[in-house]
Write a protein that holds these residues in place. Structure first.
Motif, mmCIF file in Angstrom:
data_model
loop_
_atom_site.group_PDB
_atom_site.id
_atom_site.type_symbol
_atom_site.label_atom_id
_atom_site.label_comp_id
_atom_site.label_asym_id
_atom_site.label_seq_id
_atom_site.Cartn_x
_atom_site.Cartn_y
_atom_site.Cartn_z
ATOM 1 N N SER A 90 -7.663 -70.044 8.101
ATOM 2 C CA SER A 90 -8.406 -69.040 7.332
ATOM 3 C C SER A 90 -9.766 -69.542 6.867
ATOM 4 C CB SER A 90 -7.582 -68.599 6.120
ATOM 5 O OG SER A 90 -6.353 -68.035 6.522
ATOM 6 N N GLY A 91 -10.018 -70.842 7.047
ATOM 7 C CA GLY A 91 -11.294 -71.406 6.604
ATOM 8 C C GLY A 91 -11.243 -71.841 5.158
ATOM 9 N N THR A 92 -12.105 -72.759 4.788
ATOM 10 C CA THR A 92 -12.148 -73.286 3.421
ATOM 11 C C THR A 92 -12.858 -72.314 2.491
ATOM 12 O OG1 THR A 92 -12.232 -75.542 4.286
ATOM 13 C CG2 THR A 92 -12.844 -75.221 1.975
ATOM 14 N N PRO A 93 -12.205 -71.878 1.397
ATOM 15 C CA PRO A 93 -12.880 -70.986 0.444
ATOM 16 C C PRO A 93 -14.143 -71.644 -0.115
ATOM 17 C CG PRO A 93 -10.513 -71.055 0.024
ATOM 18 C CD PRO A 93 -10.797 -72.135 1.021
ATOM 19 N N GLN A 94 -15.170 -70.848 -0.283
ATOM 20 C CA GLN A 94 -16.437 -71.342 -0.814
ATOM 21 C C GLN A 94 -16.446 -71.265 -2.340
ATOM 22 O OE1 GLN A 94 -18.766 -72.756 1.309
ATOM 23 N NE2 GLN A 94 -16.986 -72.466 2.663
ATOM 24 N N PRO A 95 -17.305 -72.059 -3.004
ATOM 25 C CA PRO A 95 -17.370 -72.030 -4.469
ATOM 26 C C PRO A 95 -17.601 -70.610 -4.991
ATOM 27 C CG PRO A 95 -18.627 -73.883 -3.619
ATOM 28 C CD PRO A 95 -18.221 -73.063 -2.429
#
Length: 275
Positions: free
Chosen positions: A164-169
């Motif tokens: 799912s990809g790394t959540p961004q800040p």
């Protein structure tokens, strides 16, 4: 050779299940889960000392410790207190002697199996879900299948999170069938691996199972997901769960202004009157 972390969690869950079944087979599982949830709140740097101290306590004093731990949770996380109430309700009033003895027996079984080695280590407790395997052990297979409940192993959750990809800040992370939070933990671990803090994200989490959601509320605290968390109990795809979740989160925070000793009891009274 030490057991892998997930195997240690499953071993503890099995020990708890054995004690519970020998005393209250067929009864609701919120009571044994409550005892384990309270134990996750013990802090310190000496798991062996905490183990010996707890095991040496008489039953009534051990039960009192569990109550105090839940009161401490109410003080530390008033924003989560309403979601945790299905586990904490036994602390309001006087539990029957047999019920109290069973709570303590369950807690002692977990402690004897090395529970504090997991939860009193900050690095370990932020990377493990003790509740998912516990609910799977305590609930009959037929009931789990009927309700569509299953536990996602940590390695599978990690693969799903990476895909799912790394959540961004500052990104909002929504999960509509969150259970006890295995996938959420994988996201938090991924965020930390990139040198960021999961508490900087916004988490919107919902599940239809109130006991699983109560476990999730405790996990949110254990995993350091921060204050930007909204947890609801309902059908995440069909119910308009957010207004009630927002109301209960804010109400818990307002209760914080009351006398600290009565925060959990006040929440329980309002919860019971609304039920």
């Amino acid at each position: 050779m030490p057991q892998p972390l997930e195997q240690r969690v499953h071993t503890i869950a099995q020990r708890v299940e054995d004690v519970w079944r020998s005393r209250f087979s067929g009864a609701p599982v919120d009571l044994p889960v409550s005892a384990i949830a309270a134990l996750t709140l013990v802090r310190g740097s000496d798991p062996r000392g905490a183990r010996e101290a707890f095991l040496d306590l008489p039953s009534e004093q051990a039960a009192h410790v569990l109550r105090l731990l839940w009161s401490g949770f109410g003080r530390a996380r008033p924003d989560l207190v309403y979601r945790a109430l299905p586990l904490a309700r036994w602390t309001h009033g006087t539990a029957e002697q047999e019920q109290q003895a069973t709570l303590v027996a369950v807690a002692r079984a977990a402690v004897q199996a090395g529970f504090f080695d997991l939860t009193m280590n900050a690095q370990v407790r932020t990377s493990v879900d003790v509740f998912g395997p516990l609910l799977m052990a305590l609930r009959p297979k037929a009931a789990r299948e009927r309700n569509g409940q299953f536990y996602t192993p940590a390695d599978v959750a990690e693969i799903l999170a990476r895909g799912s990809g790394t959540p961004q800040p500052g990104e909002q992370i929504f999960e509509s069938s969150v259970g006890t939070g295995g996938l959420i933990l994988a996201f938090a671990e991924q965020i930390r691996a990139h040198g960021r803090d999961p508490a900087d994200s916004h988490w919107e989490l919902v599940d239809i199972d109130p006991v699983a959601v109560a476990c999730l509320a405790v996990n949110v605290h254990l995993w350091g997901l921060g204050p930007r968390v909204l947890i609801g109990c309902g059908d995440g795809l069909a119910d308009d769960w957010r207004p009630r979740a927002l109301y209960e989160r804010d109400l818990g925070i307002r209760i914080q202004r009351s006398q600290p000793l009565y925060r959990m009891a006040t929440a329980l009274d309002r919860y019971a009157s609304a039920a």
